[in-house]
Design an enzyme around this catalytic site. Structure first.
Site, PDB file in Angstrom:
ATOM      1  N   ASP A  15       5.415  26.253 -32.564  1.00 45.34           N
ATOM      2  CA  ASP A  15       6.813  25.826 -32.451  1.00 45.34           C
ATOM      3  C   ASP A  15       7.578  26.008 -33.758  1.00 45.34           C
ATOM      4  OD1 ASP A  15       5.326  23.788 -33.651  1.00 45.34           O
ATOM      5  OD2 ASP A  15       5.514  22.419 -31.955  1.00 45.34           O
ATOM      6  N   ASN A  66       3.428  10.187 -28.161  1.00 42.13           N
ATOM      7  CA  ASN A  66       3.813  10.165 -26.747  1.00 42.13           C
ATOM      8  C   ASN A  66       3.035  11.222 -25.956  1.00 42.13           C
ATOM      9  OD1 ASN A  66       4.965  12.548 -27.573  1.00 42.13           O
ATOM     10  ND2 ASN A  66       7.065  12.044 -26.989  1.00 42.13           N
ATOM     11  N   HIS A 105       2.780  14.393 -26.537  1.00 47.80           N
ATOM     12  CA  HIS A 105       3.296  15.769 -26.455  1.00 47.80           C
ATOM     13  C   HIS A 105       2.317  16.736 -27.117  1.00 47.80           C
ATOM     14  CE1 HIS A 105       5.845  15.463 -30.459  1.00 47.80           C
ATOM     15  NE2 HIS A 105       4.626  15.852 -30.710  1.00 47.80           N
ATOM     16  N   GLU A 123       7.576  17.697 -24.457  1.00 44.26           N
ATOM     17  CA  GLU A 123       7.699  16.250 -24.350  1.00 44.26           C
ATOM     18  C   GLU A 123       7.336  15.795 -22.932  1.00 44.26           C
ATOM     19  OE1 GLU A 123       7.961  14.855 -27.071  1.00 44.26           O
ATOM     20  OE2 GLU A 123       9.523  15.669 -28.364  1.00 44.26           O
TER      21      GLU A 123
HETATM   22  C1  F6R Z   1       3.393  20.716 -34.505  1.00 43.49           C
HETATM   23  C2  F6R Z   1       3.339  20.265 -33.118  1.00 43.49           C
HETATM   24  C3  F6R Z   1       3.341  18.831 -32.740  1.00 43.49           C
HETATM   25  C4  F6R Z   1       2.428  17.982 -33.642  1.00 43.49           C
HETATM   26  C5  F6R Z   1       2.467  16.517 -33.219  1.00 43.49           C
HETATM   27  C6  F6R Z   1       1.653  15.634 -34.157  1.00 43.49           C
HETATM   28  O1  F6R Z   1       3.371  22.113 -34.590  1.00 43.49           O
HETATM   29  O2  F6R Z   1       3.325  21.092 -32.264  1.00 43.49           O
HETATM   30  O3  F6R Z   1       2.927  18.708 -31.395  1.00 43.49           O
HETATM   31  O4  F6R Z   1       1.117  18.471 -33.555  1.00 43.49           O
HETATM   32  O5  F6R Z   1       3.787  16.067 -33.219  1.00 43.49           O
HETATM   33  O6  F6R Z   1       2.241  15.644 -35.412  1.00 43.49           O
HETATM   34  P1  F6R Z   1       1.505  15.015 -36.679  1.00 43.49           P
HETATM   35  O7  F6R Z   1       0.310  15.856 -36.920  1.00 43.49           O
HETATM   36  O8  F6R Z   1       2.500  15.123 -37.805  1.00 43.49           O
HETATM   37  O9  F6R Z   1       1.153  13.613 -36.315  1.00 43.49           O
END
Ligand code: F6R
Length: 242
Positions: free
Chosen positions: A66, A135, A137, A142
């Site tokens: 992303d 959550n 995701h 989401e």
């Molecule tokens: C990042 C991504 C997100 C993160 C998720 C956890 O490229 O795709 O899904 O993996 O938000 O983020 P952290 O590791 O910062 O807790």
């Protein structure tokens, strides 16, 4: 779905680095899918160490999950910038083999098509690294994202905007939209490794692993993937019942 429980963050990162190193040793032109955020920082440090010890990335191709929409790749909070800081700038990967959605693309729909086509042209992703949101995701998919989604421009949930505000000066600066590989794009990867550490992820991990498979819990779709490993530290595994 295979679950590996590491004693701490460092061990979780090493186990994930072992899987990537083995893949690259077997297949020097492997295609990796990568994630950003706090979770994989230790994994990237491990990969840099292994590169210094001889692991060769010169033929490896990467696709990131992303990128924020509206941020140029040189912006310090962009995922492009993060990847060069933590990994690409410290290993011998060739710039042409690095792929992220272009957050500054003038035509978002065209950018999504370009990205999906490029993954297909590379022969698909051999191993995709994922983190998980509190959550549940994956990528920026989401809760409520259709399981049939491919790369698209998505709206970030308020919880995600809040969680990611730590990378920006002010919460208002967090982009409200991002490009994200879709659930279907993720499920097409030949193998998936999801990393999670810390108590804040324990509920999301339990729902993903043991709850019903539902679009309300995006990571639950991984129960349907034939080659998916969760590598968790003890805190993130705390709510699993087995
Ligand atoms: C990042 C991504 C997100 C993160 C998720 C956890 O490229 O795709 O899904 O993996 O938000 O983020 P952290 O590791 O910062 O807790």
């Amino acid at each position: 779905m295979q679950i590996k429980i590491a004693k701490d963050y460092a061990e979780m990162s090493r186990l994930a680095a072992d899987m990537i190193s083995r893949l690259i040793e077997d297949r020097p032109d492997a295609v990796l899918g990568l994630a950003t955020g706090s979770t994989p920082v230790g994994l990237y440090e491990e990969l840099v160490k292994r590169h210094k010890a001889g692991l060769d990335f010169s033929r490896v191709t990467t696709f990131n999950l992303d990128e924020y929409y509206g941020l140029h790749g040189e912006h310090p909070a962009s995922y492009n910038y993060y990847m060069w800081e933590h990994l690409f700038g410290k290993i011998n990967i060739s710039q042409e083999k690095v792929n992220l959605p272009n957050g500054a693309a003038p035509d978002p729909e065209e950018e999504c098509r370009r990205y999906e086509d490029k993954i297909a042209a590379a022969g698909g992703i051999d191993l995709q690294i994922l983190g998980i949101g509190s959550n549940a995701h994956i990528g920026f998919n989401e809760p409520g994202t259709p399981f049939g989604s491919v790369t698209s421009l998505v709206k970030l949930a308020p919880a995600t905007i809040q969680a990611n505000a730590r990378f920006f000066e002010r919460e208002e600066d967090v982009p409200r939209k991002a490009f994200s590989m879709g659930i279907k794009s993720i499920m097409r990867c030949r193998s998936i490794v999801l990393l999670a550490n810390g108590e804040g992820k324990a509920d999301a991990v339990a729902a993903a692993v043991q709850g019903p498979v539902t679009e309300e819990v995006p990571a639950s779709v991984l129960q349907l993937h034939p080659n998916c490993t969760f590598i968790l530290d003890e805190a993130a595994a705390k709510k699993l019942s087995c």
